[in-house]
Design a protein around this motif. Structure first.
Motif, PDB file in Angstrom:
ATOM      1  N   ASP A  48     -12.522  -7.903 -24.489  1.00  0.00           N
ATOM      2  CA  ASP A  48     -12.064  -9.209 -24.001  1.00  0.00           C
ATOM      3  C   ASP A  48     -10.636  -9.158 -23.456  1.00  0.00           C
ATOM      4  O   ASP A  48     -10.110 -10.185 -23.012  1.00  0.00           O
ATOM      5  N   ALA A  49     -10.010  -7.974 -23.495  1.00  0.00           N
ATOM      6  CA  ALA A  49      -8.644  -7.843 -22.972  1.00  0.00           C
ATOM      7  C   ALA A  49      -8.621  -8.234 -21.497  1.00  0.00           C
ATOM      8  O   ALA A  49      -9.503  -7.863 -20.718  1.00  0.00           O
ATOM      9  N   SER A  50      -7.594  -8.979 -21.108  1.00  0.00           N
ATOM     10  CA  SER A  50      -7.495  -9.501 -19.741  1.00  0.00           C
ATOM     11  C   SER A  50      -6.816  -8.492 -18.814  1.00  0.00           C
ATOM     12  O   SER A  50      -5.750  -7.961 -19.125  1.00  0.00           O
ATOM     13  N   LEU A  51      -7.451  -8.248 -17.660  1.00  0.00           N
ATOM     14  CA  LEU A  51      -6.916  -7.339 -16.646  1.00  0.00           C
ATOM     15  C   LEU A  51      -6.841  -8.065 -15.309  1.00  0.00           C
ATOM     16  O   LEU A  51      -7.476  -9.101 -15.114  1.00  0.00           O
ATOM     17  N   ARG A  52      -6.062  -7.485 -14.391  1.00  0.00           N
ATOM     18  CA  ARG A  52      -6.019  -8.010 -13.025  1.00  0.00           C
ATOM     19  C   ARG A  52      -6.446  -6.921 -12.061  1.00  0.00           C
ATOM     20  O   ARG A  52      -5.974  -5.783 -12.138  1.00  0.00           O
ATOM     21  N   THR A  53      -7.340  -7.250 -11.161  1.00  0.00           N
ATOM     22  CA  THR A  53      -7.754  -6.296 -10.140  1.00  0.00           C
ATOM     23  C   THR A  53      -6.677  -6.212  -9.065  1.00  0.00           C
ATOM     24  O   THR A  53      -5.774  -7.054  -8.994  1.00  0.00           O
ATOM     25  N   THR A  54      -6.787  -5.208  -8.201  1.00  0.00           N
ATOM     26  CA  THR A  54      -5.808  -5.077  -7.116  1.00  0.00           C
ATOM     27  C   THR A  54      -5.988  -6.175  -6.069  1.00  0.00           C
ATOM     28  O   THR A  54      -5.147  -6.334  -5.193  1.00  0.00           O
TER      29      THR A  54
END
Length: 266
Positions: A48-54
């Motif tokens: 569930d860790a939040s990431l950001r795509t490029t």
């Protein structure tokens, strides 16, 4: 004392002799205890860790997994030393694997620098995809950004210890690739800069079957440290470190020769 046992003893001796670094101005360099790899095989990642795509979209770590293993690398685009080597060597290795990225496994890189910009991250992702010969639309090697909290959660789950050095404005970190099962568990850890394609194939096969590798009896991770002596004593510090390195190597060589001579003694 033979093979790995002798090697382990020599490296342990080296670590005892050179436990930390120091700067020319007398301030403390990061301790080697702050950076390294802890064996966390079998651990499940925080999906569930939040990431950001490029592209600027917010996703969760769960979206990285597409019903096949993932080879994960923690790095950052502005790394002055190891990261580019680690990523370049992985690109080279993918050209020799029987397992194909985007078909048998995916690659993912999460930046450990929470201040990295989307523009820089996008450039890195494009270079990786192009160098590996992967179609841009395949999503076979994605690059993600994240906030510090999410980065720390992922790093902790896989045993990746790293630290920020405010003096050099860089991140000290180990060099490794983490092979994950399709359901987000740590299957194996590939230490070092260079990985044989056959080693990657074997690790991907194990992960595809949901297997967890046995922890190595002995392992040593390559570590990226930024050491930049400055000031009027910088030259003395550099020569002092070189002298210390020569002394350590000389001592280790003498020990090896002594052990070999002892073995030959009837």
């Amino acid at each position: 004392m033979r093979g790995p046992s002798l090697s382990a003893a020599l490296i342990a001796l080296a670590l005892l002799v050179v436990p930390s670094f120091a700067r020319a101005d007398g301030s403390a360099q990061l301790s080697v205890d702050q950076v390294g790899i802890d064996q966390r095989l079998g651990n499940r990642l925080p999906l569930d860790a939040s990431l950001r795509t490029t592209g600027g979209d917010t996703v969760t770590l769960r979206s990285v997994f597409r019903e096949r293993p993932v080879v994960l690398i923690l790095a950052y685009s502005k790394c002055p030393t190891l990261c580019n080597l680690v990523l370049r060597e992985m690109v080279q290795a993918t050209h020799g694997t029987e397992a194909r990225p985007g078909r048998d496994y995916d690659l993912a890189t999460i930046s450990i620098d929470p201040d990295e910009t989307l523009e820089i991250a996008k450039g890195t992702e494009d270079r990786l995809m192009s160098s590996a010969g992967l179609p841009a639309s395949s999503g076979a090697w994605r690059y993600f950004l994240a906030e510090r909290e999410a980065i720390d959660k992922v790093a902790s789950a896989i045993g990746f210890r790293f630290a920020f050095d405010p003096q050099t404005r860089s991140w000290a970190h180990p060099a490794a690739a983490f092979v994950l099962t399709a359901d987000g568990r740590l299957s194996s850890v590939l230490l070092g800069l260079r990985h044989d394609p056959a080693e990657i194939d074997a690790a991907v096969r194990e992960a595809a079957q949901g297997r967890i590798a046995e922890p190595p009896k002995f392992s040593a991770a390559t570590i990226c440290f930024a050491l930049e002596p400055s000031g009027k004593h910088a030259g003395a510090v550099r020569w002092g470190l070189r002298g210390l390195g020569i002394a350590v190597l000389g001592g280790l060589a003498a020990l090896v020769l002594g052990v070999r001579g002892w073995r030959r003694t009837p």
